[in-house]
Design an enzyme around this catalytic site. Sequence first.
Site, PDB file in Angstrom:
ATOM      1  N   ASN A  97      78.421   9.444  42.441  1.00 56.04           N
ATOM      2  CA  ASN A  97      77.741   8.196  42.122  1.00 56.04           C
ATOM      3  C   ASN A  97      78.573   6.954  42.378  1.00 56.04           C
ATOM      4  O   ASN A  97      78.028   5.853  42.469  1.00 56.04           O
ATOM      5  CB  ASN A  97      77.278   8.213  40.661  1.00 56.04           C
ATOM      6  CG  ASN A  97      76.255   9.292  40.403  1.00 56.04           C
ATOM      7  OD1 ASN A  97      75.816   9.978  41.325  1.00 56.04           O
ATOM      8  ND2 ASN A  97      75.876   9.461  39.145  1.00 56.04           N
ATOM      9  N   LYS A 101      60.705  -4.021  93.395  1.00 56.12           N
ATOM     10  CA  LYS A 101      60.554  -4.658  92.089  1.00 56.12           C
ATOM     11  C   LYS A 101      61.808  -4.404  91.243  1.00 56.12           C
ATOM     12  O   LYS A 101      62.305  -3.291  91.156  1.00 56.12           O
ATOM     13  CB  LYS A 101      59.327  -4.105  91.373  1.00 56.12           C
ATOM     14  CG  LYS A 101      58.900  -4.879  90.138  1.00 56.12           C
ATOM     15  CD  LYS A 101      57.541  -4.368  89.663  1.00 56.12           C
ATOM     16  CE  LYS A 101      56.978  -5.236  88.554  1.00 56.12           C
ATOM     17  NZ  LYS A 101      57.747  -5.096  87.299  1.00 56.12           N
ATOM     18  N   VAL A 102      62.305  -5.468  90.624  1.00 62.34           N
ATOM     19  CA  VAL A 102      63.485  -5.366  89.760  1.00 62.34           C
ATOM     20  C   VAL A 102      63.151  -6.022  88.422  1.00 62.34           C
ATOM     21  O   VAL A 102      62.683  -7.162  88.382  1.00 62.34           O
ATOM     22  CB  VAL A 102      64.719  -6.051  90.389  1.00 62.34           C
ATOM     23  CG1 VAL A 102      65.912  -5.963  89.453  1.00 62.34           C
ATOM     24  CG2 VAL A 102      65.049  -5.413  91.742  1.00 62.34           C
ATOM     25  N   ASN A 103      63.378  -5.308  87.345  1.00 63.48           N
ATOM     26  CA  ASN A 103      62.984  -5.778  86.013  1.00 63.48           C
ATOM     27  C   ASN A 103      64.185  -6.249  85.189  1.00 63.48           C
ATOM     28  O   ASN A 103      65.319  -5.830  85.434  1.00 63.48           O
ATOM     29  CB  ASN A 103      62.255  -4.664  85.267  1.00 63.48           C
ATOM     30  CG  ASN A 103      60.966  -4.270  85.946  1.00 63.48           C
ATOM     31  OD1 ASN A 103      60.329  -5.090  86.611  1.00 63.48           O
ATOM     32  ND2 ASN A 103      60.573  -3.011  85.806  1.00 63.48           N
ATOM     33  N   GLU A 154      65.233  -6.489  77.940  1.00 69.50           N
ATOM     34  CA  GLU A 154      64.232  -5.604  77.345  1.00 69.50           C
ATOM     35  C   GLU A 154      64.874  -4.623  76.364  1.00 69.50           C
ATOM     36  O   GLU A 154      64.346  -4.385  75.263  1.00 69.50           O
ATOM     37  CB  GLU A 154      63.494  -4.847  78.445  1.00 69.50           C
ATOM     38  CG  GLU A 154      62.549  -5.723  79.250  1.00 69.50           C
ATOM     39  CD  GLU A 154      61.939  -5.014  80.443  1.00 69.50           C
ATOM     40  OE1 GLU A 154      61.043  -5.602  81.068  1.00 69.50           O
ATOM     41  OE2 GLU A 154      62.360  -3.879  80.758  1.00 69.50           O
ATOM     42  N   HIS A 178      91.214  22.953  44.972  1.00 69.85           N
ATOM     43  CA  HIS A 178      89.826  23.024  44.495  1.00 69.85           C
ATOM     44  C   HIS A 178      89.054  21.770  44.897  1.00 69.85           C
ATOM     45  O   HIS A 178      89.537  20.646  44.735  1.00 69.85           O
ATOM     46  CB  HIS A 178      89.804  23.168  42.976  1.00 69.85           C
ATOM     47  CG  HIS A 178      88.486  23.646  42.438  1.00 69.85           C
ATOM     48  ND1 HIS A 178      87.430  22.790  42.209  1.00 69.85           N
ATOM     49  CD2 HIS A 178      88.042  24.896  42.117  1.00 69.85           C
ATOM     50  CE1 HIS A 178      86.392  23.466  41.754  1.00 69.85           C
ATOM     51  NE2 HIS A 178      86.741  24.755  41.683  1.00 69.85           N
ATOM     52  N   SER A 225      71.488  10.493  45.735  1.00 71.18           N
ATOM     53  CA  SER A 225      72.831  10.041  45.378  1.00 71.18           C
ATOM     54  C   SER A 225      73.841  10.323  46.471  1.00 71.18           C
ATOM     55  O   SER A 225      74.967   9.814  46.433  1.00 71.18           O
ATOM     56  CB  SER A 225      73.294  10.752  44.101  1.00 71.18           C
ATOM     57  OG  SER A 225      73.353  12.161  44.349  1.00 71.18           O
ATOM     58  N   HIS A 236      56.095 -25.035  73.025  1.00 75.23           N
ATOM     59  CA  HIS A 236      54.799 -24.344  73.078  1.00 75.23           C
ATOM     60  C   HIS A 236      54.595 -23.647  74.426  1.00 75.23           C
ATOM     61  O   HIS A 236      53.463 -23.448  74.856  1.00 75.23           O
ATOM     62  CB  HIS A 236      53.635 -25.318  72.828  1.00 75.23           C
ATOM     63  CG  HIS A 236      53.714 -26.059  71.537  1.00 75.23           C
ATOM     64  ND1 HIS A 236      53.120 -25.606  70.374  1.00 75.23           N
ATOM     65  CD2 HIS A 236      54.333 -27.227  71.214  1.00 75.23           C
ATOM     66  CE1 HIS A 236      53.360 -26.472  69.395  1.00 75.23           C
ATOM     67  NE2 HIS A 236      54.094 -27.457  69.882  1.00 75.23           N
ATOM     68  N   ASN A 270      86.432  20.304  43.511  1.00 75.08           N
ATOM     69  CA  ASN A 270      86.098  19.406  42.399  1.00 75.08           C
ATOM     70  C   ASN A 270      87.331  18.945  41.647  1.00 75.08           C
ATOM     71  O   ASN A 270      87.530  17.739  41.420  1.00 75.08           O
ATOM     72  CB  ASN A 270      85.134  20.097  41.427  1.00 75.08           C
ATOM     73  CG  ASN A 270      83.791  20.380  42.047  1.00 75.08           C
ATOM     74  OD1 ASN A 270      83.632  21.393  42.724  1.00 75.08           O
ATOM     75  ND2 ASN A 270      82.825  19.497  41.843  1.00 75.08           N
ATOM     76  N   THR A 310      75.073  13.266  46.825  1.00 76.00           N
ATOM     77  CA  THR A 310      75.953  14.287  46.251  1.00 76.00           C
ATOM     78  C   THR A 310      76.251  15.404  47.252  1.00 76.00           C
ATOM     79  O   THR A 310      77.370  15.911  47.321  1.00 76.00           O
ATOM     80  CB  THR A 310      75.326  14.877  44.972  1.00 76.00           C
ATOM     81  OG1 THR A 310      75.194  13.839  43.992  1.00 76.00           O
ATOM     82  CG2 THR A 310      76.175  16.006  44.399  1.00 76.00           C
ATOM     83  N   SER A 359      60.401  -0.121  89.480  1.00 74.06           N
ATOM     84  CA  SER A 359      59.088   0.514  89.485  1.00 74.06           C
ATOM     85  C   SER A 359      59.130   1.802  90.289  1.00 74.06           C
ATOM     86  O   SER A 359      59.826   1.892  91.302  1.00 74.06           O
ATOM     87  CB  SER A 359      58.039  -0.430  90.087  1.00 74.06           C
ATOM     88  OG  SER A 359      56.797   0.224  90.249  1.00 74.06           O
TER      89      SER A 359
END
Length: 467
Positions: free
Chosen positions: A136, A319-321, A326, A124, A99, A183, A126, A101, A313
């Site tokens: 709830n 190398k370049v990603n 990603e 207080h 819940s 495709h 409560n 709580t 890498s």
Amino acid sequence: MTNSFRTEHDSMGELKVPLDALWGAQTQRALQNFPISGQPMPRAFIGALGLVKQAAARANTRLGLLETAIAKAIEAAAAEVAEGRHDAQFPIDVFQTGSGTSTNMNANEVIATLATRHLGRSTHPNDHVNMGQSSNDVIPTTIHVSAALAVRRDLVPALAHLRDALRAKEDEVGAVVKTGRTHLMDAMPVTLGQELSGWRSQIEGALERLSAVEPRLVSLAQGGTAVGTGINAHPQFGQRFCEALSELTGIAFRPARNYFEALSCQDTAVELSGQLKVLAVSLMKIANDLRWMNSGPLAGLGEIALPALQPGSSIMPGKVNPVIPEATAMVCAQVIGHDATITVAGQSGNFQLNVMLPVIAYNLLESIRLLANVSRLLADRAISGFKVNRARLAETLDRNPILVTALNPVIGYEKGAAIAKKAYAEGRPIREMAEKMTDLSPEDLARLLDPAELAKGGIKGGTSGGG
């Protein structure tokens, strides 16, 4: 060590609480009971919970139920919570009582301590902070409020930014013609503008879907209290609460049309999560298209070059990603997983209460946060900065055997298929092969096989000759 703690009590007895903690006994019990993930409730949720407590105090004052001085102290304390000034005082694990709580009482205790300090006399948790409320209805309300705020303030602006970046790129490179693909195989030509417009339309669709959820998202459970009957709350509390919360947020919140539904199920959270999943699917499609178009640069498609952001890498120099697409795809996978959790959790409404509220809140807000952040990154560090390899596009387009499709109305499908196969087998441009295998003139072929015109669609027949 005993000087580092103080003794607090609740209905179950006494226990020790860290001396500098703003929380009380119920929060401490929850900390002892749920050492599970170490992941507390999200900042967005705690901020919204502060707003809920602030609005509740304001509503109870206007109803003449809460002394003005106490209400002002509670409002001031709750505002500090909403602003994030006491986030360290909300350590309870996401995986807690279903819940929520524990988190509600955590807020009640922290706000009561702060209000007591503001006021100079006891407040207080409560009787004052939680007046007219139950966990709830507080926690379901806070789920809606936090999600509504996060969508409006974070996700929608981020998606609008991505949409605008896509539109700007359409304007920049939209006239460039390229080989279409179905495709993953060569198909009829399209322009980059057409391709980008498809992505942009996906983002526009996401914005429309988020807008469609909002009428249910701004409908709040507050006022239903324990089981939906509104026990211990003023009959007008729900309405006054929504008025106060609307003042604080600028969003027109309203009481739920049925409190029993609002407490017992989380259909709107499931709906919103579903729309976030659709967005994740859209972003993954865009990210994967970018990765394919960027692939190579020699052995792949090599149609575009994404901005080079970091070495790709630890072993292959130079190398370049495609790191942003990603990262986007990983975010999308995470959001799809969050949706699965929320779907299962949404089914866990037993009679008058859903009992997986904290995990719904966590996953929903995390999805919104991740999608907002990655949408801006995708716009700024991938879409806006990619360069088009026009020479590569022109080369592959010229050799695309599928261009022969445009000759179907003139020479027929069978003849077209023969031309395409021979052109592909010999590695020659389709126009050159069609000139040899039909009686169409070079001028007719130039017109019929113009990629820019083909990208416009329609039938280009009406010439003399056959095949």
